[in-house]
Enzyme design. Structure first.
Site, PDB file in Angstrom:
ATOM      1  N   THR A   1      47.667  11.320  37.363  1.00 41.26           N
ATOM      2  CA  THR A   1      47.629   9.861  37.880  1.00 41.26           C
ATOM      3  C   THR A   1      48.968   9.358  38.663  1.00 41.26           C
ATOM      4  OG1 THR A   1      46.105   9.028  36.456  1.00 41.26           O
ATOM      5  CG2 THR A   1      47.024   7.274  37.657  1.00 41.26           C
TER       6      THR A   1
ATOM      7  N   HIS B   1      40.675   9.295  43.749  1.00 41.07           N
ATOM      8  CA  HIS B   1      40.209   8.977  42.422  1.00 41.07           C
ATOM      9  C   HIS B   1      39.275  10.006  42.054  1.00 41.07           C
ATOM     10  CE1 HIS B   1      38.080   6.825  38.974  1.00 41.07           C
ATOM     11  NE2 HIS B   1      36.926   7.401  39.846  1.00 41.07           N
TER      12      HIS B   1
ATOM     13  N   ASN C   1      48.171   6.835  45.414  1.00 41.16           N
ATOM     14  CA  ASN C   1      47.929   8.225  44.896  1.00 41.16           C
ATOM     15  C   ASN C   1      46.931   8.533  45.512  1.00 41.16           C
ATOM     16  OD1 ASN C   1      46.142   7.161  43.446  1.00 41.16           O
ATOM     17  ND2 ASN C   1      46.678   7.516  41.206  1.00 41.16           N
TER      18      ASN C   1
ATOM     19  N   PHE D   1      48.009  -4.534  36.519  1.00 44.58           N
ATOM     20  CA  PHE D   1      47.940  -3.989  37.960  1.00 44.58           C
ATOM     21  C   PHE D   1      46.513  -3.899  38.506  1.00 44.58           C
ATOM     22  CE2 PHE D   1      47.150  -0.180  34.840  1.00 44.58           C
ATOM     23  CZ  PHE D   1      45.915   0.458  35.417  1.00 44.58           C
TER      24      PHE D   1
END
EC number: 2.7.4.6
Length: 148
Positions: free
Chosen positions: A91, A115, A112, A57
């Site tokens: 996550t 971080h 999401n 990814f």
């Protein structure tokens, strides 16, 4: 006092979640020491996520991070790395309980919202990368009301 690096990703910025996210860290009692709104280039994003470069990814993650502005922050406080991760959530947003940032605002792992450093060592590395000029040297007048 411990410091951590927190980045609001492009989806969080575009969706107007910056104030809400900052508020959650402030309400916990952490001190904001550095803040930048910026758009990073591919080389910088690759450097930030270098530890993930072998993951399938990786390229999509880099493209996502450079797709729009991010908010880079340094927060300070007792156990801020561990507690910050709890505030953020897992996550994968599907594994994040309500009340966490990802549990409340994210659906897909690839979008999401935020971080956060996963360890004190990675926080130091990320802060050095994103804030080479250093951060503000100040203490909140509320510290005696927050810390023993």
């Amino acid at each position: 006092m411990e410091q951590t690096f927190i980045m609001i990703k492009p989806d969080g910025v575009q969706r107007g979640l910056v104030g809400e996210i900052i508020g959650r860290f402030e309400k916990k009692g952490f001190t904001l020491k550095g803040l930048k709104l910026l758009t990073v280039d591919q080389a910088f994003a690759e450097k930030h996520y270098a530890d993930l470069s072998a993951k399938p990814f990786f390229n999509g993650l880099v493209e996502y991070i450079i797709s729009g502005p991010v908010v880079a922050m340094v927060w300070e406080g007792k156990n801020v790395v561990t507690t910050g991760r709890k505030i953020i959530g897992a996550t994968n947003p599907a594994e994040s309980p309500p009340g966490t940032i990802r549990g409340d605002f994210a659906i897909d792992i690839g979008r999401n919202v935020i971080h956060g450093s996963d360890a004190v060592e990675s926080a130091k590395k990320e802060i050095g990368l994103w804030f080479p000029e250093g951060v503000a040297n100040w203490s909140s007048s509320l510290h005696p009301w927050i810390y023993e």
